[in-house]
Design an enzyme around this catalytic site. Structure first.
Site, PDB file in Angstrom:
ATOM      1  N   HIS A 221      -9.227  -3.676  -2.422  1.00 17.68           N
ATOM      2  CA  HIS A 221      -8.204  -2.930  -1.682  1.00 17.68           C
ATOM      3  C   HIS A 221      -8.596  -1.443  -1.602  1.00 17.68           C
ATOM      4  CE1 HIS A 221      -3.792  -2.105  -0.627  1.00 17.68           C
ATOM      5  NE2 HIS A 221      -4.270  -0.890  -0.874  1.00 17.68           N
ATOM      6  N   GLU A 222      -9.028  -0.882  -2.719  1.00 18.70           N
ATOM      7  CA  GLU A 222      -9.383   0.550  -2.753  1.00 18.70           C
ATOM      8  C   GLU A 222     -10.669   0.835  -1.977  1.00 18.70           C
ATOM      9  OE1 GLU A 222      -7.017   2.198  -3.546  1.00 18.70           O
ATOM     10  OE2 GLU A 222      -5.948   0.709  -4.737  1.00 18.70           O
TER      11      GLU A 222
ATOM     12  N   HIS B 133     -10.224   1.103   1.695  1.00 15.55           N
ATOM     13  CA  HIS B 133      -9.729   2.399   2.185  1.00 15.55           C
ATOM     14  C   HIS B 133     -10.886   3.351   2.505  1.00 15.55           C
ATOM     15  CE1 HIS B 133      -5.423   2.048   2.013  1.00 15.55           C
ATOM     16  NE2 HIS B 133      -5.378   1.787   0.707  1.00 15.55           N
TER      17      HIS B 133
ATOM     18  N   CYS C 241       0.849  -1.187   0.000  1.00 14.68           N
ATOM     19  CA  CYS C 241       0.000   0.000   0.000  1.00 14.68           C
ATOM     20  C   CYS C 241       0.885   1.238   0.000  1.00 14.68           C
ATOM     21  CB  CYS C 241      -0.883  -0.017   1.242  1.00 14.68           C
ATOM     22  SG  CYS C 241      -2.013   1.390   1.375  1.00 14.68           S
TER      23      CYS C 241
HETATM   24  C1  SB7 Z   1      -1.725  -4.693  -4.207  1.00 22.71           C
HETATM   25  C2  SB7 Z   1      -1.625  -3.322  -4.274  1.00 22.71           C
HETATM   26  C3  SB7 Z   1      -2.759  -2.549  -4.479  1.00 22.71           C
HETATM   27  C4  SB7 Z   1      -3.976  -3.166  -4.609  1.00 22.71           C
HETATM   28  C5  SB7 Z   1      -4.072  -4.535  -4.549  1.00 22.71           C
HETATM   29  C6  SB7 Z   1      -2.942  -5.290  -4.347  1.00 22.71           C
HETATM   30  C7  SB7 Z   1      -2.709  -1.034  -4.571  1.00 22.71           C
HETATM   31  C8  SB7 Z   1      -1.515  -0.381  -3.991  1.00 22.71           C
HETATM   32  C9  SB7 Z   1      -1.646   1.117  -3.976  1.00 22.71           C
HETATM   33  N1  SB7 Z   1      -2.503   1.550  -2.951  1.00 22.71           N
HETATM   34  O1  SB7 Z   1      -2.056   1.733  -1.728  1.00 22.71           O
HETATM   35  C10 SB7 Z   1      -3.803   1.918  -3.224  1.00 22.71           C
HETATM   36  O2  SB7 Z   1      -4.617   2.004  -2.136  1.00 22.71           O
HETATM   37 NI    NI Z   2      -3.641   1.107  -0.383  1.00 24.39          NI
END
Ligand code: SB7
Ligand code: NI
Length: 185
Positions: free
Chosen positions: A153-154, A157, A110
């Site tokens: 993942h997003e 948040h 992240c």
């Molecule tokens: C690995 C990385 C991400 C999503 C899924 C698996 C995004 C990394 C960037 N971020 O921190 C976005 O929130």
């Molecule tokens: Ni992230």
């Protein structure tokens, strides 16, 4: 232009609270911000921009990572079939999901986390997301595997959830019974 200086890190409260819905139609200011978020993600995948501005590459970004508690995400990536997912989205939400789970074999990282946190992050294998695009259109996206992982993942948040919250502390490297690697989907 957004750079890593704009990204808040672990300990900032916006990463741990629920983000507010964006009232639609979005304001010009909100659209400009979301456009900048999408551009940041594109820049973070461009070798010259990475070097010039010391960016870390990413495939997505959520407004709480800028200290802004609003339901806005940007994603830009291609899946294993070379399908491009490039969106700035307001108020994205998961309206349905599979029982089956998936995970990235190498775990997740992240932009708001300046350390390696190893471990399997279980995610739904398939999700359907509803959202409003930058252009103001309502969309329904059916996602699986890697694309489903990135969106989860997003969207996490926006709910104050970090990827490592999903890692089993007692057995971080063992995937759950009903989970297959994204490569098998
Ligand atoms: C690995 C990385 C991400 C999503 C899924 C698996 C995004 C990394 C960037 N971020 O921190 C976005 O929130
Ligand atoms: Ni992230």
């Amino acid at each position: 232009m957004l750079t890593m200086k704009d990204i808040v890190r672990e300990g900032h409260e916006s990463l741990r609270i629920k983000a507010n819905k964006v009232e639609l139609p979005a304001t010009e200011e909100e659209k400009v911000l979301l456009t900048k978020m999408l551009q940041f993600i594109k820049n973070s995948q461009d070798e010259e921009m990475i070097e010039k501005y010391e960016l870390r590459s990413g495939v997505g970004l959520a407004a709480p990572q800028l200290g802004i508690s609003k339901q806005m995400i940007a994603v830009h990536f291609t899946d294993h079939n070379d399908r491009l997912y490039s969106y700035g989205l307001f108020n994205p939400r998961i309206i349905s999901h599979s029982v089956e789970q998936t995970y990235l074999p190498g775990g997740e990282g992240c932009l708001s986390v300046d350390r390696d946190v190893p471990g399997i992050v279980p995610r739904y294998a398939r999700i359907t997301v509803k959202a409003t695009t930058l252009e103001g259109e309502d969309v329904k996206l059916r996602l699986k595997g890697y694309a489903a992982v990135v969106f989860q993942h997003e969207i996490d948040h926006l709910n104050g959830v970090m990827f490592y919250d999903h890692i089993d502390q007692n057995d971080p490297m063992t995937p759950p019974e009903n989970a297959v690697s994204v490569d098998e989907l």
